[in-house]
Design an enzyme around this catalytic site. Structure first.
Site, PDB file in Angstrom:
ATOM      1  N   ASP A  15      44.162  11.507  -8.221  1.00  0.00           N
ATOM      2  CA  ASP A  15      43.104  12.017  -7.517  1.00  0.00           C
ATOM      3  C   ASP A  15      43.536  12.666  -6.137  1.00  0.00           C
ATOM      4  O   ASP A  15      42.573  12.601  -5.050  1.00  0.00           O
ATOM      5  CB  ASP A  15      42.016  10.870  -7.120  1.00  0.00           C
ATOM      6  CG  ASP A  15      41.418  10.539  -8.184  1.00  0.00           C
ATOM      7  OD1 ASP A  15      41.572  10.809  -9.354  1.00  0.00           O
ATOM      8  OD2 ASP A  15      41.252   9.037  -8.450  1.00  0.00           O
ATOM      9  N   LYS A  18      44.482  17.660  -7.337  1.00  0.00           N
ATOM     10  CA  LYS A  18      45.243  18.663  -8.379  1.00  0.00           C
ATOM     11  C   LYS A  18      44.172  19.749  -8.860  1.00  0.00           C
ATOM     12  O   LYS A  18      44.772  20.841  -8.880  1.00  0.00           O
ATOM     13  CB  LYS A  18      45.881  17.761  -9.446  1.00  0.00           C
ATOM     14  CG  LYS A  18      46.742  16.887  -8.724  1.00  0.00           C
ATOM     15  CD  LYS A  18      47.346  15.972 -10.157  1.00  0.00           C
ATOM     16  CE  LYS A  18      46.416  14.911 -10.573  1.00  0.00           C
ATOM     17  NZ  LYS A  18      45.827  13.814  -9.720  1.00  0.00           N
ATOM     18  N   GLY A  43      40.640  12.705 -14.396  1.00  0.00           N
ATOM     19  CA  GLY A  43      39.382  13.399 -13.615  1.00  0.00           C
ATOM     20  C   GLY A  43      39.532  14.594 -12.637  1.00  0.00           C
ATOM     21  O   GLY A  43      39.942  14.046 -11.571  1.00  0.00           O
TER      22      GLY A  43
HETATM   23  P1  GDP Z   1      42.673  15.299  -8.973  1.00  0.00           P
HETATM   24  O1  GDP Z   1      42.351  14.133  -9.954  1.00  0.00           O
HETATM   25  O2  GDP Z   1      43.979  15.098  -8.346  1.00  0.00           O
HETATM   26  O3  GDP Z   1      42.218  16.395  -9.426  1.00  0.00           O
HETATM   27  O4  GDP Z   1      41.546  14.881  -7.724  1.00  0.00           O
HETATM   28  P2  GDP Z   1      39.959  14.380  -8.157  1.00  0.00           P
HETATM   29  O5  GDP Z   1      39.362  15.690  -8.488  1.00  0.00           O
HETATM   30  O6  GDP Z   1      39.752  13.370  -8.779  1.00  0.00           O
HETATM   31  O7  GDP Z   1      39.503  14.055  -6.384  1.00  0.00           O
HETATM   32  C1  GDP Z   1      39.627  14.754  -5.581  1.00  0.00           C
HETATM   33  C2  GDP Z   1      38.176  15.030  -4.987  1.00  0.00           C
HETATM   34  O8  GDP Z   1      38.018  15.662  -3.560  1.00  0.00           O
HETATM   35  C3  GDP Z   1      37.234  15.667  -5.826  1.00  0.00           C
HETATM   36  O9  GDP Z   1      35.991  15.365  -5.569  1.00  0.00           O
HETATM   37  C4  GDP Z   1      37.303  17.317  -4.953  1.00  0.00           C
HETATM   38  O10 GDP Z   1      36.243  18.191  -4.983  1.00  0.00           O
HETATM   39  C5  GDP Z   1      37.480  16.818  -3.448  1.00  0.00           C
HETATM   40  N1  GDP Z   1      38.292  17.672  -2.673  1.00  0.00           N
HETATM   41  C6  GDP Z   1      39.268  18.393  -2.932  1.00  0.00           C
HETATM   42  N2  GDP Z   1      39.807  18.981  -1.909  1.00  0.00           N
HETATM   43  C7  GDP Z   1      38.887  18.542  -0.949  1.00  0.00           C
HETATM   44  C8  GDP Z   1      39.313  18.851   0.623  1.00  0.00           C
HETATM   45  O11 GDP Z   1      39.998  19.535   1.003  1.00  0.00           O
HETATM   46  N3  GDP Z   1      38.136  18.309   1.190  1.00  0.00           N
HETATM   47  C9  GDP Z   1      37.170  17.577   0.632  1.00  0.00           C
HETATM   48  N4  GDP Z   1      36.201  16.996   1.643  1.00  0.00           N
HETATM   49  N5  GDP Z   1      37.211  17.329  -0.709  1.00  0.00           N
HETATM   50  C10 GDP Z   1      38.017  17.613  -1.387  1.00  0.00           C
HETATM   51  P1  IMO Z   2      43.767  11.919 -12.083  1.00  0.00           P
HETATM   52  O1  IMO Z   2      44.434  12.863 -13.056  1.00  0.00           O
HETATM   53  C1  IMO Z   2      43.492   7.869 -10.506  1.00  0.00           C
HETATM   54  C2  IMO Z   2      44.800   4.656 -12.903  1.00  0.00           C
HETATM   55  C3  IMO Z   2      43.700   3.626 -13.417  1.00  0.00           C
HETATM   56  C4  IMO Z   2      44.801   2.430 -13.658  1.00  0.00           C
HETATM   57  C5  IMO Z   2      45.864   2.948 -14.136  1.00  0.00           C
HETATM   58  C6  IMO Z   2      46.091   2.765 -15.544  1.00  0.00           C
HETATM   59  O2  IMO Z   2      42.479  12.039 -11.729  1.00  0.00           O
HETATM   60  O3  IMO Z   2      44.554  11.687 -10.849  1.00  0.00           O
HETATM   61  P2  IMO Z   2      44.998   4.123 -17.684  1.00  0.00           P
HETATM   62  O4  IMO Z   2      43.596   4.428 -17.983  1.00  0.00           O
HETATM   63  O5  IMO Z   2      45.617   5.247 -17.564  1.00  0.00           O
HETATM   64  O6  IMO Z   2      45.874   3.363 -18.446  1.00  0.00           O
HETATM   65  O7  IMO Z   2      45.001   3.268 -16.155  1.00  0.00           O
HETATM   66  O8  IMO Z   2      45.928   4.265 -13.712  1.00  0.00           O
HETATM   67  N1  IMO Z   2      44.366   5.990 -13.033  1.00  0.00           N
HETATM   68  C7  IMO Z   2      44.173   7.099 -12.314  1.00  0.00           C
HETATM   69  N2  IMO Z   2      43.880   6.785 -10.896  1.00  0.00           N
HETATM   70  N3  IMO Z   2      43.458   9.176 -10.921  1.00  0.00           N
HETATM   71  C8  IMO Z   2      43.642   9.336 -12.274  1.00  0.00           C
HETATM   72  O9  IMO Z   2      44.007  10.532 -12.958  1.00  0.00           O
HETATM   73  C9  IMO Z   2      44.046   8.124 -13.100  1.00  0.00           C
HETATM   74  N4  IMO Z   2      44.314   7.955 -14.351  1.00  0.00           N
HETATM   75  C10 IMO Z   2      44.742   6.614 -14.333  1.00  0.00           C
HETATM   76  O10 IMO Z   2      42.858   3.522 -12.437  1.00  0.00           O
HETATM   77  O11 IMO Z   2      44.854   1.858 -12.336  1.00  0.00           O
HETATM   78 MG    MG Z   3      41.083  12.606 -10.481  1.00  0.00          MG
END
Ligand code: GDP
Ligand code: IMO
Ligand code: MG
Length: 441
Positions: A15, A18, A43
């Site tokens: 999260d 990326k 996600g």
């Molecule tokens: P990922 O799994 O690494 O792709 O990250 P996620 O999408 O799960 O979580 C990142 C969250 O931060 C998302 O809701 C993005 O829309 C939000 N986001 C990304 N860059 C920024 C930023 O620079 N500022 C803010 N406020 N939100 C951001």
């Molecule tokens: P993105 O791509 C954050 C965490 C789960 C749990 C552990 C194992 O959005 O960064 P799993 O279902 O993979 O066997 O769960 O890994 N986890 C993540 N945490 N971002 C993710 O993906 C995750 N995918 C799995 O919360 O702790």
């Molecule tokens: Mg994510």
């Protein structure tokens, strides 16, 4: 200046943002966006203008017309989840989506199995996403998994053989349950499996034929600390989000990976259980949760929040050969009286500069912090590095210094355009200098 194949990897607990970075980069010179591990536990949120897209299996490049997206052989794919995601997105993916014939399938019983076995890790378990990721990888390692090539209708009795094997395995797993409880589930699964057949192909050959053109972007899911080999085992996912996972998860040789961009947030979060030395359960952590909207994209759970851990970031930079960092969500720190950064650990009166392997030991490490004063200016409209508050610039310098990698990109909001290039890192990824302009078009 022409870029070369680039890996975008999360260096923390997932999260990091990326999805946003891949979305920006895929607007540029890259033709192929490739996932190499994980499944719909990921996600990735991408905000384009007023629209927000949540992607789980499809690489973020799918939002850019004409870009081709590959689900590599290292992935575990639930056909039902994939069909639902394609339908929800409402974007035509035909001739743009390629599923590896060697990818592993997540079967309908995998999430039930995961639920049943989660007690093994103690109260609360690993806190997985409950998507059946672990059991699917277990079956792969146990050499009994269902592979995408089994759906190949060109084989003798291809799909029929597949259906028969699915029903036989399902009988074994669901034996104690009344048939009506699971028959429909299997039928729905088979219907989804049939729908994805047109996308299945030999992606190893496809990518090997293309990689010398330097137009491949690798989209990591999860992050370094969730890697099954390098993360906080057993509180990890079941795949290798780290750079090594790219070779095994795509069938490309190491020389195909030219650039590694590590993605971090300006603070840290973790969703699920496991050690998190810099977690802040006080007002600052609450602030980050609220202002950063730190709820998981996949499960909606609140993420645990804390300070940037420079010790772990350094380790991740080393193991992944990270060339530069993208620092996300700097804007979320606005308004805090002080911003901390962990520069070392203390354990039993000793200083530690590397994270211990034992997760219990890691949990007992006391972070040693440095800090910069907070700032109050709204930075979401800033597009020039030098226009950032002095304190924010100082923080970015510290992040790069402790991680041992230069900060190349800084993100100041969720939208595609809210990104800044660091002029002090012109020497690394020089092609990014004209990228931002093109990505907008
Ligand atoms: P990922 O799994 O690494 O792709 O990250 P996620 O999408 O799960 O979580 C990142 C969250 O931060 C998302 O809701 C993005 O829309 C939000 N986001 C990304 N860059 C920024 C930023 O620079 N500022 C803010 N406020 N939100 C951001
Ligand atoms: P993105 O791509 C954050 C965490 C789960 C749990 C552990 C194992 O959005 O960064 P799993 O279902 O993979 O066997 O769960 O890994 N986890 C993540 N945490 N971002 C993710 O993906 C995750 N995918 C799995 O919360 O702790
Ligand atoms: Mg994510």
């Amino acid at each position: 200046m022409i870029p070369e194949n680039t890996a975008v990897i999360g260096l923390r607990y997932g999260d990091e943002g990326k999805g946003k970075i891949v979305d920006i980069l895929s607007g540029y010179h890259f033709d192929y966006v490739v996932r190499y591990q994980g499944g719909h536990n990921a996600g990735h949120t991408v905000q384009v203008g007023e629209r927000t897209y949540k992607l789980h299996l499809l690489p973020s490049g799918i939002l850019r017309p004409h870009k081709k997206c590959v689900l590599g052989n290292g992935m575990v794919i639930d056909p039902k989840a994939l069909v639902a995601e394609i339908d929800d997105l409402g974007i035509d993916v035909y001739r743009r989506l390629y599923i590896s014939d060697c990818a592993t399938m997540i079967m309908p019983w995998h999430s039930a199995k995961e639920n049943r076995d989660s007690g093994h890790y103690g109260p609360g378990g690993v806190g997985s996403t409950g998507r059946g990721i672990g059991p699917a990888y277990e079956d792969k390692a146990g050499r009994r998994a269902f592979k995408m090539w089994e759906l190949d209708v060109m084989r003798e009795n291809g799909f029929d053989k597949f259906c028969l094997r699915v029903w036989q395995e399902a009988e074994k797993f669901y034996r104690p349950l009344p048939a009506r409880k699971w028959h429909l589930e299997i039928e729905n699964f088979l219907a989804a499996a049939r729908k994805i057949i047109p996308y299945i192909c030999d992606t190893r050959r496809l990518l090997n034929e293309k990689y010398s053109q330097g137009k491949i972007l690798f989209e990591g899911a999860q992050g370094h600390m969730l890697d099954i080999d390098h993360g906080t085992y057993p509180f990890v996912t079941s795949s290798n989000p780290t750079v090594g996972g790219i070779c095994t998860g795509t069938g490309l040789p190491p020389k195909a990976i030219k650039n590694v961009l590590g993605v971090v947030k300006a603070y840290d979060t973790r969703v699920g259980n496991g050690p998190f030395p810099t977690e802040d359960t006080g007002p600052a952590g609450q602030y980050l949760l609220k202002v950063g909207r730190e709820q998981g994209t996949t499960t909606g759970r609140d993420r645990r929040c804390g300070w940037f851990d420079g010790v772990q970031a350094h380790e991740a930079v080393m193991i992944n050969g990270v060339d530069a960092l993208a620092v996300m969500k700097l804007d979320v720190l606005t308004g805090l009286p002080e911003v901390k950064i962990c520069i070392g650990y203390e354990r039993n009166g000793h200083s530690l500069h590397h994270p211990p392997a034992d997760p219990d030991e890691l949990a007992r490490c006391k972070p040693v912090y440095d800090s910069v004063p907070g700032w109050t200016e709204n930075i979401t409209e800033v597009r020039r590095y030098d226009d950032l508050p002095g304190s924010a610039q100082k923080l970015l310098w510290w992040l790069g210094n402790r991680s041992h990698a230069p900060v190349k990109l800084v993100s100041v909001g969720p939208e595609r355009s809210q990104v800044i290039l660091n002029p002090n890192a012109k020497h690394v990824f020089p092609w990014m200098e004209d990228m931002l302009q093109m990505a907008e078009s």
